[in-house]
Design an enzyme around this catalytic site. Structure first.
Site, PDB file in Angstrom:
ATOM      1  N   SER A   6     -98.290  41.329  36.882  1.00 22.44           N
ATOM      2  CA  SER A   6     -97.560  40.734  35.754  1.00 22.44           C
ATOM      3  C   SER A   6     -97.640  39.223  35.853  1.00 22.44           C
ATOM      4  CB  SER A   6     -96.100  41.186  35.782  1.00 22.44           C
ATOM      5  OG  SER A   6     -95.338  40.330  34.955  1.00 22.44           O
ATOM      6  N   MET A 138     -88.894  51.382  33.135  1.00 20.84           N
ATOM      7  CA  MET A 138     -88.329  50.089  33.526  1.00 20.84           C
ATOM      8  C   MET A 138     -87.355  50.313  34.682  1.00 20.84           C
ATOM      9  SD  MET A 138     -89.697  47.700  31.811  1.00 20.84           S
ATOM     10  CE  MET A 138     -88.729  46.455  32.635  1.00 20.84           C
ATOM     11  N   GLY A 143     -86.465  41.585  30.752  1.00 22.19           N
ATOM     12  CA  GLY A 143     -86.152  40.218  30.349  1.00 22.19           C
ATOM     13  C   GLY A 143     -86.555  39.160  31.372  1.00 22.19           C
ATOM     14  N   PHE A 144     -86.554  39.555  32.643  1.00 26.51           N
ATOM     15  CA  PHE A 144     -86.821  38.565  33.688  1.00 26.51           C
ATOM     16  C   PHE A 144     -87.563  39.201  34.860  1.00 26.51           C
ATOM     17  CE2 PHE A 144     -82.909  37.654  31.472  1.00 26.51           C
ATOM     18  CZ  PHE A 144     -83.098  36.341  31.052  1.00 26.51           C
ATOM     19  N   GLY A 146     -88.225  39.034  39.064  1.00 28.07           N
ATOM     20  CA  GLY A 146     -87.409  38.680  40.231  1.00 28.07           C
ATOM     21  C   GLY A 146     -86.092  39.417  40.351  1.00 28.07           C
ATOM     22  N   GLY A 177     -90.629  46.468  37.489  1.00 28.51           N
ATOM     23  CA  GLY A 177     -89.380  45.782  37.811  1.00 28.51           C
ATOM     24  C   GLY A 177     -88.973  45.993  39.252  1.00 28.51           C
ATOM     25  N   GLY A 178     -88.972  44.923  40.030  1.00 25.62           N
ATOM     26  CA  GLY A 178     -88.542  45.014  41.428  1.00 25.62           C
ATOM     27  C   GLY A 178     -89.486  45.811  42.303  1.00 25.62           C
ATOM     28  N   SER A 199     -93.225  38.965  40.788  1.00 22.81           N
ATOM     29  CA  SER A 199     -92.826  38.060  41.874  1.00 22.81           C
ATOM     30  C   SER A 199     -93.452  38.453  43.214  1.00 22.81           C
ATOM     31  CB  SER A 199     -91.302  37.975  41.982  1.00 22.81           C
ATOM     32  OG  SER A 199     -90.717  39.244  41.950  1.00 22.81           O
TER      33      SER A 199
END
Ligand code: DX5
Ligand code: ZN
Length: 223
Positions: A6, A138, A143-144, A146, A177-178, A199
């Protein structure tokens, strides 16, 4: 296991450099997070930025995996397809006309995906599942980058894997996500085909290639 990098956590001042590093280290897909400040509380990037990655994707055979976190996604499907999207994923929660949007995506020649927010149950996709190329689970609220991984996502992946296998459907399961080397093996074991990471790849402990190698080793190690 396919790793989809990503670019949301890449250095946007050197986007091509970072994306190329991820591809050269073994990422077969680049994940493009599109946010409209309406469906999600953040604004990220759109078609022009994606177009900037098309030549890298063409040159290296990388798939551009577009995750539309936008309201009324049907308004933009053709634009993203023309900009080079191989996979276009819309949110179940973003449109009352999911069947129509999925057909619209397929008409462009792209693979059609549907994303589920953490609170959205998998059974809502039962009717549409045979038509889908991909289901995006998800594992954070979108939205973010990290954010911390929501642990119940593992059970959700297992349930979706069960649904797909029962119906004999061909959809891939993608998790977003994560996602880190520390949970990658459990996600693959639960039935995930594609892991998205921002991240952990672009802001991890090592270089981009070292961070990607950590994913590859994590998945192989306990296989
Ligand atoms: C979140 C995005 C994700 C995000 C993942 O809304 O859809 O793709 O970039 O970021 P990490 O891997 O840092 O959780
Ligand atoms: Zn995403």
């Amino acid at each position: 296991m396919i790793l989809s990098a990503s670019i949301l956590s890449a250095d946007f001042g050197h986007l091509e450099r970072d994306a190329r590093a991820a591809v050269e280290a073994g990422c077969e897909w680049l994940h493009i997070d599109v946010m409209d400040g309406h469906f999600v509380p953040n604004i990220s990037l759109g078609v022009p930025v994606m177009r900037g990655l098309k030549s890298l994707a063409d040159e290296t055979g990388t798939l551009l995996d577009v995750h539309l976190m936008i309201a009324e996604p049907e308004r933009y499907v053709e634009d993203f397809a023309e900009a080079g999207a191989s996979v276009i994923t819309v949110h179940q929660e973003a449109t009352p006309h999911l069947h129509r949007v999925v057909q619209q995506i397929k008409e462009t020649g792209a693979k059609a995906g549907v994303a589920l927010n953490p609170a959205t149950p998998p059974y809502l996709l039962e009717e549409l599942l045979p038509d889908l190329d991909l289901i995006l689970v998800m594992s954070v609220n979108p939205g973010f980058s990290g954010q911390a991984f929501i642990e119940s996502s593992v059970r959700k992946i297992r349930r979706i894997r069960g649904l797909i296998d029962t119906l004999g459907a061909g959809a891939l399961i993608e998790v977003d996500g994560g996602v880190k080397p520390t949970n990658a093996r459990a996600l693959v074991d639960a039935g995930a085909d594609v892991l998205v990471a921002a991240s952990a790849i672009f802001r991890g402990d090592g270089s981009i290639s070292e961070n990607i190698a950590a994913f590859q080793q994590a998945v192989l190690r306990t296989a």
